[in-house]
Design an enzyme around this catalytic site. Structure first.
Site, PDB file in Angstrom:
ATOM      1  NE  ARG A   1      -2.657  -0.262   3.526  1.00  0.00           N
ATOM      2  CZ  ARG A   1      -3.296   0.453   4.460  1.00  0.00           C
ATOM      3  NH1 ARG A   1      -4.439   1.047   4.179  1.00  0.00           N
ATOM      4  NH2 ARG A   1      -2.782   0.582   5.671  1.00  0.00           N
TER       5      ARG A   1
ATOM      6  CB  SER B   1       5.366  -6.094   8.133  1.00  0.00           C
ATOM      7  OG  SER B   1       4.604  -4.930   8.000  1.00  0.00           O
TER       8      SER B   1
ATOM      9  CG  ASP C   1       3.342  -5.337  10.633  1.00  0.00           C
ATOM     10  OD1 ASP C   1       4.336  -5.549  11.350  1.00  0.00           O
ATOM     11  OD2 ASP C   1       2.622  -6.259  10.214  1.00  0.00           O
TER      12      ASP C   1
END
Length: 900
Positions: free
Chosen positions: A522, A586, A640
């Site tokens: 994203r 992440s 994350d």
């Protein structure tokens, strides 16, 4: 003198005639070896696809593919039909380290009008008896699985279905042959609305006996019934069973050896008495071997011999009584009692007198001799067929000498005073290369019906004591990872993030955020307003990360990321602006500052080369320079989990823990600086990214890992790593389920024993399917549709088992995750030095958000394992991307303050 010698002469004359009658019943070892060879040939014939239709020994596949391993536990019901009585059982198997079980049973008679009536009456009678049993045991308020032991030859295509081939013993029920007996039982049970049971398995009594004894002795791979009827089963190599697809592993074969000789193969051994007995039976010409050795017929065989001897004046002064003329008058219990030699002739005389035969002492000796020869032949013939099975097992294993156990049940074996000893001796003579232990079944055949499913799932049912151990081991690993000497050695890395503050409401401006952590990437534009009307507005676009990019080179991966950024900037019309950027990455990174992150190792399916050990911020900057279209101010690299904590911390200042429960699994929390040995300074706090997915990589939780966990791990991209994550995260739960389903299918518990091509595909079971299948709102027919969409040809019964499998796998994941989180909140409580802690955990991840039960089980486990902590769970809105922007905003604020 003559009078004194007369009794002796008469005795010798009598025994001459007795031996004349009984000589054909005496079988030498050479004859028994010949019978053994004949039976071996029949076994081969029965196993062949082309020869099976004409084989008398049907060698029926049972779809039971493994034996108990001792880890089973649970409670279930079983019903057992096949002997002179119908039995209902309640079975409890305990996981107490001693492989103990508790069996409560009740027997019901099987009246002639039931055993020779119609099918509806038979199954209604079974259902009525089960209803009565459940009422007496106070079980009608429980839903329990039911195993149906049906001791007649059935052709099975799966574990919960069996088409009756033919009745045996004294059963002659109309309208049942060539039909599925499980369906008939289910229909009868549906009439009882006060009981709710699931019929999950159809088992032959012989197979059930083998499984029962296999629970106590893992060497048991043969089951033998020798009672009212007789039969044997054994574990055959799949490569030899052409009736079933597949070449790997083993499957239990129900031989149905009672029909041995129906094609004339034993005609030379059958006596005139055997033929007469057969003609007078309910099924002439069938089950000839059973009629020579089972207790249902031996009493009748003795009666026919005594009748002929009496007619010829050799017994009872030639007086033929009504008892000798009445079929079935002499039973096996009479034969057994008359062979109790320790009691002399008193038993024999009493029994014969009770039959109005009024014997002399000489008559008693002769009758006793007849009983002995008849039962001796039974034991010898049984031994010959059993020796054939044992020889085949030894040859299958290619052993010169084999040690094995035979599980055994049946009234003839258990109650006859000499039968067991005779059988054992004969087997050892016929197969001297086999060391055989005979193990009497303690609980009959009913207990084996459910055990295979319990055996597979039992390791997932973690008791509270085990969860407390996991919590304590996690706590120890957290402490160790914070120490200076642990760097490079700790499995739980406890990585400092250099995030030392949380939002205070003064942050403002436009920020870019990148979020890389799974198969989707994203890019976000985040606008933060401060003051009374503080708010966060976000615009984002999602891009896919193809598998070839995930597992290609590092340069290709970061070039792809930059291309996605370029597309987003163009889409938003801000390509010329140099915005501060937060990079949510992440994966475990070792940070030296907030804008430097060295990749420790890939997780979650990523395997891009030339990245591990490199600074991912530098790799991103280099990719931006290669494209040469725009420039960005990369302020922070963020995990994350940290982003999730910051997002929730913007709403609730009490949020000091972040949890991800989705594709991956991880936790971060605010740790006191004085406890972080590898970072200078003792004041304040810093967020620690635990990277707890690697918990257990040092072997500390191997004792709770199942064989399915090991299979998933070995087939992964990073074998031996992220072991805790592989037991708790969405990326792997579906694969654990698939491995269990394959194993259960091999055992014949699922999908008719057929492993489809779909089931062989790694990754076919995604977390979303677990979530759908476990939904309380979903009916079993809908579960079945989901399985069929996956290419799995399932029945509603398959759906029940699949739903149970999904349930235990996801529940274990939630409880393990809860145990780890309990360790973190307890550490926070002790850091603060308070008796009771109130704290908020920010949570993100599809497993937590979408699975119907995961979040509930997780919360309950934390409450159970950290009772002095009041934990609030806050769902992260907009996830870690927003958090990355907030961290960037906080970092810019702190930087500006520092400059001033």
């Amino acid at each position: 003198m003559c009078q004194c010698q007369q009794p002796v002469v008469l005795k010798e004359k009598t025994f001459h005639f007795v031996d004349r009658y009984l000589y054909p019943l005496r079988l030498s070892d050479d004859v028994l070896l010949d019978v053994m060879a004949r039976f071996q040939a029949e076994m081969v014939k029965g196993l062949g696809r082309d020869t099976n239709p004409t084989a008398t020994v049907k060698m029926l596949p049972s779809f039971v593919r493994s034996l108990p391993d001792g880890s089973e536990k649970g409670e279930f019901l079983a019903v057992d039909l096949g002997g002179s009585q119908f039995r209902a059982h309640q079975v409890k198997v305990f996981d107490d380290g001693r492989q103990s079980s508790q069996l409560e049973s009740k027997s019901y008679p099987t009246p002639k009008e039931v055993t020779q009536g119609n099918g509806a009456e038979l199954f209604d009678y079974i259902a009525d008896c089960l209803s009565d049993f459940m009422e007496t045991r106070n079980l009608k308020n429980k839903k329990l699985p039911l195993g149906f032991t049906f001791s007649f030859p059935c052709r099975q295509t799966k574990l919960e279905e069996g088409v009756l081939l033919a009745w045996t013993k004294h059963f002659r029920v109309r309208g049942v042959q060539d039909t599925d007996v499980v369906s008939s039982l289910r229909r009868a049970l549906q009439k009882h609305q006060d009981i709710d049971v699931d019929v999950l398995a159809l088992v032959n009594d012989t197979v059930g006996t083998m499984m029962t004894c296999g629970y106590d002795d893992q060497r048991c791979e043969v089951g033998l019934i020798i009672g009212t009827g007789t039969n044997a089963c054994y574990m055959e190599e799949m490569r030899h069973i052409s009736l079933v697809e597949g070449d790997e592993g083993r499957m239990c074969i129900n031989t149905e050896w009672g029909a041995f000789g129906d094609d004339g193969a034993l005609d030379d051994l059958r006596t005139e008495f055997d033929r007469e007995l057969d003609l007078g039976s309910l099924n002439p010409g069938k089950q000839l071997f059973e009629k020579m050795i089972s207790s249902l017929y031996l009493g009748e065989l003795v009666r026919l011999i005594l009748l002929k001897m009496t007619k010829e004046g050799l017994l009872f002064n030639g007086k033929v009584s009504t008892a000798l003329l009445t079929k079935g008058k002499i039973e096996m219990k009479h034969v057994s009692a008359m062979e109790k030699y320790k009691e002399g002739l008193s038993n024999t005389k009493e029994i014969l007198t009770g039959l109005n035969l009024f014997p002399s002492e000489e008559d008693c000796v002769a009758v006793q001799h007849v009983c002995t020869i008849v039962s001796f032949r039974s034991a010898n013939l049984c031994a010959a067929a059993l020796a054939a099975i044992l020889t085949r097992l030894r040859e299958n294993k290619k052993l010169l000498r084999m040690r094995t156990t035979v599980g055994i049940d049946g009234g003839l074996y258990k109650t006859h005073p000499k039968f067991a000893k005779r059988l054992h001796k004969a087997v050892r003579r016929l197969v001297p290369t086999c060391d055989v232990r005979f193990l009497l079944s303690a609980g009959g055949s009913g207990r084996g019906a459910r055990r295979r499913l319990d055996a597979a799932l039992a390791p997932f049912l973690l008791p509270p004591g085990t969860l407390r151990e996991v919590r304590d081991k996690m706590r120890a690993e957290l402490e160790y990872g914070l120490k200076r000497e642990a760097q490079g050695k700790a499995t739980v890395k406890m990585l400092p993030t250099y995030v030392c503050g949380t939002p205070d409401g003064t942050e403002k401006g436009k920020f870019l955020a990148l979020d890389l952590g799974g198969t989707n990437f994203r890019v976000l534009l985040v606008k933060i307003k401060s003051g009374r009307r503080r708010s966060v507005q976000m615009y984002n676009k999602i891009f896919a990360i193809p598998l070839e990019i995930m597992q290609g080179t590092g340069e290709e991966l970061f070039d792809h990321i930059v291309q996605c950024i370029a597309e987003f900037l163009e889409y938003m019309g801000i390509k010329g602006a140099r915005l501060p950027l937060g990079f949510t990455f992440s994966f475990p990174c070792r940070q030296a500052s907030i804008d430097k992150g060295t990749l420790v190792g890939w997780t979650k399916g990523f395997k891009a080369t030339d990245c591990e050990g490199e600074d991912v911020v530098d790799m991103l900057r280099e990719a931006i320079r290669r494209r040469n279209e725009f420039d960005l101010d990369i302020v922070a690299v963020v995990n994350d989990t940290v982003g999730t904590m910051m997002t929730c911390g913007y709403e609730d200042p009490n949020c000091e823990i972040g949890l991800i429960a989705g594709t991956g699994s991880n936790v971060c929390y605010m740790e006191d600086m004085k406890n972080i040995e590898i970072v200078e300074g003792n004041e304040g706090k810093m967020c620690i990214n635990t990277e707890w997915g690697a918990f257990g990589d040092n072997g500390c939780i191997d004792y709770i890992r199942t064989k399915y966990d090991r299979e998933v791990d070995e087939g992964s991209l990073n074998p031996g790593k992220q072991r805790y994550e592989k037991m708790t995260s969405g990326m792997y739960l579906g694969e654990i389920v698939r491995q269990i389903l394959i194993d259960l299918t091999k055992q014949g518990l699922l999908f008719r024993g057929h492993i489809s091509e779909s089931l062989r595909k790694r990754g076919i079971f995604e977390t979303k399917f677990l979530s759908q299948i476990e939904s309380d709102r979903l009916a079993l027919l809908q579960v079945r549709r989901i399985l069929q969409q996956l290419g799995l040809d399932s029945t509603c019964d398959d759906s029940i088992i699949v739903k149970e499998v999904c349930g235990v796998v996801s529940t274990r994941a939630a409880r393990l995750c809860g145990a780890g989180l309990a360790a973190v909140v307890e550490k926070k409580r002790e850091n603060r030095g308070v008796e009771r802690l109130q704290i908020t955990v920010g949570v993100d991840g599809t497993l937590y958000k979408l699975h119907p039960h995961f979040s509930t089980v997780l919360r309950e486990t934390v409450k159970e394992l950290a009772p002095q902590c009041d934990v609030t769970f806050m769902l992260s809105e907009d996830g870690s991307g927003k958090g990355a922007a907030l961290i960037t905003a906080v970092a810019k604020r702190l930087h500006n303050v520092g400059q001033k």
